[in-house]
Design a protein around this motif. Structure first.
Motif: not given
Length: 304
Positions: A4-8, A10-18, A52-53
């Motif tokens: 699954l694609q991930k995105s950051v 915002g300013r948290t820097g947390l990399e989350v699944s889209r 599933a990620g």
């Protein structure tokens, strides 16, 4: 299987699944007419989400059984997911169901986080969000200061808010929140511009309602809202073999300011389908623009 694609966020820097998971669907029947859910169903869906990620899970103090199920069935996998909950809530027994009035006080927010952590069997949440207060309620209760107080203890890493117009614009401009949870889909485009503004301000954006709650007859969507689909003739833009709900999810994933969209289900087959769709990624630029044009012509466009 394709990741699954991930995105950051915002300013948290947390990399989350889209594609995130909205845990409201495992709240049980006492809250807002929720569907019955068994322990086995909750255990299966929560573990399937992680397998599933999907690594972003959103819940709330007033989501019935949701927080307790997270603690019971996946707290041993805590390192695998980014956990968001909401505060400002109460749950009041009303006989055959529970009411959920909000109480915007320091004492209640402190109670909320401590109880949420106890239920979820963790010592911190990654994101603590105010659950849709008005501007006046936020100011009168000094709610941002209370969130910052909780953050200073380490019980919450970052602070956010679930909000809508007319309050959302001022919250974004305040610069006080690390994330915004905002309703949005092709059938509910009112906040489209504000999602972009939140992202430009450095905040993460969490989209709820990104599949219009599903097509009537298959999901829980509102027929009146889905009438816009017919009027805009969006069926002409759907890929062969793709469902309307699938198109909606990909439309939401196409918003350049979106970090993650939380989609809830207790059905592993629905989860697998959502993942398959998300793996296809956003719509092509031409289809996305054509869909927006057709919707705009039917009066379904950004409000501000």
């Amino acid at each position: 299987m394709k990741d699954l694609q991930k995105s950051v966020l915002g300013r948290t820097g947390l990399e989350v699944s889209r594609l995130g998971f909205g845990a409201m669907e495992i709240r049980g029947p006492r809250i807002w007419g929720g569907r019955p859910v068994t322990d086995g169903e909750a255990e299966r869906i929560l573990n399937a989400v992680l397998d599933a990620g999907i690594n972003f899970i959103d819940t709330a103090y007033d989501y019935g059984l949701s927080e307790a199920y997270i603690g019971q069935f996946i707290s041993h996998r805590r390192s695998e997911y980014i956990l968001a909950t909401k505060c400002g809530c109460t749950v009041v027994n009303a006989g055959d169901h529970d009411e959920t009035p909000h109480v915007w006080t320091r004492d209640n927010l402190l109670h909320n986080i401590d109880e949420s952590l106890r239920r979820m069997k963790t010592d911190y949440v990654d994101l603590l969000q105010l659950h849709n207060p008005s501007l006046d309620q936020t100011e009168e209760g000094n709610l941002v200061e209370v969130l910052q107080e909780i953050q200073a203890t380490g019980k919450a890493r970052w602070i956010g808010i679930s909000s809508t117009l007319p309050h959302l614009t001022s919250y974004i401009e305040s610069g006080m929140f690390d994330s915004f949870q905002i309703p949005y889909s092709a059938l509910e485009r009112g906040h489209e511009t504000l999602i972009a503004k939140a992202a430009e301000a450095g905040a993460g954006t969490i989209i709820r309602g990104g599949v219009g709650r599903g097509e009537p007859g298959f999901g829980l969507g509102n027929q009146e809202r889905w009438d816009v689909w017919e009027k805009a003739q969006l069926d002409e833009l759907v890929d062969e073999g793709e469902s309307r709900t699938g198109f909606l999810l990909r439309f939401t994933l196409s918003h350049p300011g979106m970090t993650t969209t939380i989609v809830g289900t207790k059905n592993p087959e629905h989860l697998a389908e959502n993942i398959r769709i998300a793996q296809k990624g956003p719509l092509s630029a031409s289809v996305y623009e054509e869909a927006k044009k057709r919707l705009q012509e039917q009066g379904q466009g950004p409000i501000a």
